[in-house]
Design an enzyme around this catalytic site. Structure first.
Site, mmCIF file in Angstrom:
data_model
loop_
_atom_site.group_PDB
_atom_site.id
_atom_site.type_symbol
_atom_site.label_atom_id
_atom_site.label_comp_id
_atom_site.label_asym_id
_atom_site.label_seq_id
_atom_site.Cartn_x
_atom_site.Cartn_y
_atom_site.Cartn_z
ATOM 1 N N PRO A 22 9.430 -0.697 -6.157
ATOM 2 C CA PRO A 22 9.737 -1.248 -7.466
ATOM 3 C C PRO A 22 8.613 -0.800 -8.382
ATOM 4 O O PRO A 22 7.455 -0.818 -7.979
ATOM 5 C CB PRO A 22 9.706 -2.763 -7.248
ATOM 6 C CG PRO A 22 9.360 -2.996 -5.830
ATOM 7 C CD PRO A 22 9.076 -1.711 -5.166
ATOM 8 N N CYS A 23 8.941 -0.355 -9.586
ATOM 9 C CA CYS A 23 7.978 0.424 -10.360
ATOM 10 C C CYS A 23 7.810 -0.162 -11.738
ATOM 11 O O CYS A 23 8.720 -0.124 -12.540
ATOM 12 C CB CYS A 23 8.565 1.830 -10.443
ATOM 13 S SG CYS A 23 7.677 2.948 -11.430
ATOM 14 N N GLN A 24 6.632 -0.711 -12.021
ATOM 15 C CA GLN A 24 6.357 -1.219 -13.364
ATOM 16 C C GLN A 24 6.012 -0.074 -14.307
ATOM 17 O O GLN A 24 5.955 -0.230 -15.490
ATOM 18 C CB GLN A 24 5.165 -2.180 -13.331
ATOM 19 C CG GLN A 24 5.570 -3.625 -13.190
ATOM 20 C CD GLN A 24 5.776 -3.984 -11.740
ATOM 21 O OE1 GLN A 24 4.892 -3.768 -10.938
ATOM 22 N NE2 GLN A 24 6.930 -4.482 -11.412
ATOM 23 N N GLY A 25 5.751 1.074 -13.746
ATOM 24 C CA GLY A 25 5.368 2.213 -14.587
ATOM 25 C C GLY A 25 3.872 2.365 -14.629
ATOM 26 O O GLY A 25 3.117 1.407 -14.478
#
Ligand code: SAM
Length: 429
Positions: free
Chosen positions: A79-82
């Site tokens: 999962p990627c918050q950036g």
């Protein structure tokens, strides 16, 4: 192909692994930090995942990774918050850690292939820098990559579900994504073309009939024989199924009864709105800020339409998506079917945990299409498949006909990576 090693990171309940297993590529190592998801995975996929935080993977997980010789594919994405703009190269920045941990595992394992999945927002996150830096890193690690936005309904899922997929191989051999097989219309997402129409929500869930009172009840099908191809695929020989129950909704019974197919809470008079919905709706009106900027669209009931594909199944679906005919939300089994989990696939944990595992899943049906595709391309490499190439020369650049300004920004950044190295298509799926 059957003895090829695949490794599933962030494996969740196992949707992606199930699809790979259905294509003959059963994962040999899996990992996730959610206990319930690990249990679901073990009970259905038949492999005990490492229950570990992949930010700081356990020693036994790393030992298993090091012992996995020359894996065919690493599947699953963090999962990627950036990447934060200030901390582009800063592995200590909390938001970046999971991405760096993931890239570290790709570097350590050097799989022939990887399949990275993420939400659409990845493409515009941090003004395109997240996907740009990720792509750059993959290329630096020796991978030829392809990035596409895919709608899984085009592979026969009875649900409009868009995700970004980055697929890469370290053999430097260009490839395409699997070809869409179906046209679809979920109301929100549609692609109506000359392909045969995909299954509808009614095809997928009507054969399950009335909900039951208890999760553990073994429920018979509405009719003993499968009613359509999708129903047959989901039954997979079962004569009964479980987890066909819903979240209690007494306080919203009147609103549910008033909703017509295709209508949402916003279509109903305010008298039907619960306090939480009212608060959100008014906040929107007051300062005009789109709710998306607040971290998500306003939650509220929606009655689905049987003749269309379902709206995207999230962890809220079992609370908010109302059955087209019955006055109740979808059951967990109905949500699972819309995500292409077969009826024998049961989920561990609390009701909320089950809803989350289902909503988070990569649909097995789409995973099978990708797994078969990877296996097919990989087998065509012949003797070359043991080589890592440093020259990444093949590419295909497909320009979208209409791009939003944020997507155009991403497009420019990716193009700067050198169109000799990367094939990408940001066409709206
Ligand atoms: C989108 S879901 C993956 C779904 C899965 N690929 C499937 O097909 O069902 C993301 C998963 O990442 C897991 N996760 C999030 N942060 C994690 C971490 N730090 N370490 C390990 N797993 C993590 C979550 O528990 C969740 O199961």
């Amino acid at each position: 192909m059957a003895e090829e090693t695949t490794i599933s990171l962030f494996c969740g309940a196992g949707g992606m692994s199930l699809g790979f297993a259905q294509a003959g590529l059963k994962p040999l190592i899996a990992a996730d930090h959610d206990q319930d998801a690990c249990l679901t995975y073990e009970q259905n996929i038949g492999l005990k995942p490492f229950h570990t935080d992949l930010n700081e993977p356990s020693a036994d997980f790393l030992a298993a990774i090091d012992a996995a010789h020359d894996p065919l594919a690493l599947i699953g994405g963090p999962p990627c918050q950036g990447f934060s703009s200030a901390g582009q190269k800063n592995a200590d920045d909390k938001r970046n850690r999971l991405i760096f941990a993931y890239l570290g595992l790709v570097e350590r394992l050097k799989p022939k292939w990887f399949l990275f999945e993420n939400v659409e927002g990845l493409l515009t996150s941090n003004r395109g820098k997240s996907v740009f830096l990720l792509a750059k890193k993959f290329i630096e690690l020796g991978y030829l990559i392809r990035i596409e936005k895919v709608n899984f309904a085009s592979f026969g899922l009875p649900q409009g579900r868009k995700r970004v997929i980055i697929l890469g191989n370290r053999l430097g051999v260009a490839f395409q994504f699997p070809i869409p097989q179906f046209s679809f219309n979920s109301g929100k997402h549609k692609n109506i073309n000359s392909l045969p129409p995909g299954p509808t929500l009614a095809d997928a869930i009507f054969p399950l009939g009335q909900a039951s009172d208890k999760m553990e009840d073994a429920v018979p099908y509405r009719s003993p024989a499968p009613e359509n191809d999708y129903d047959a695929r989901m039954r997979a020989g079962s004569s009964t199924f479980r987890q066909h129950t819903t979240t209690p909704t007494q306080t919203q019974a009147a609103a549910i009864a008033a909703l017509k197919p295709g209508q949402t809470m916003q279509h109903l008079p305010e008298a039907y709105w619960p306090k939480s919905f009212k608060r959100r709706a008014y906040r929107r009106v007051k300062d005009g800020t789109p709710t998306e900027k607040r971290g998500g669209a306003p939650s509220g009931l929606k009655r689905l339409q049987g003749q269309l594909a379902s709206l995207t199944i999230t962890s809220a679906a079992a609370r908010e998506f109302i059955h087209p005919v019955f006055n109740r939300p979808l059951t967990y089994r109905e949500c699972a079917r819309l995500q292409s989990f077969p009826d024998h696939f049961n989920f561990a944990g609390s009701n909320q945990s089950i809803a989350t595992q289902i909503g988070n899943a990569f649909p097995a049906m789409a995973a099978q299409v990708f797994a078969e595709h990877i296996a097919r391309i990989d087998s065509s490499f012949g003797a070359d498949r043991n080589v890592t190439r440093s020259g990444l020369i093949d590419y295909e650049l497909t320009r979208a006909t209409a791009m939003s300004p944020p997507l155009a920004q991403t497009d420019t950044l990716l193009a700067s990576l050198s169109d000799k190295q990367i094939g990408f298509s940001l066409l709206t799926a």
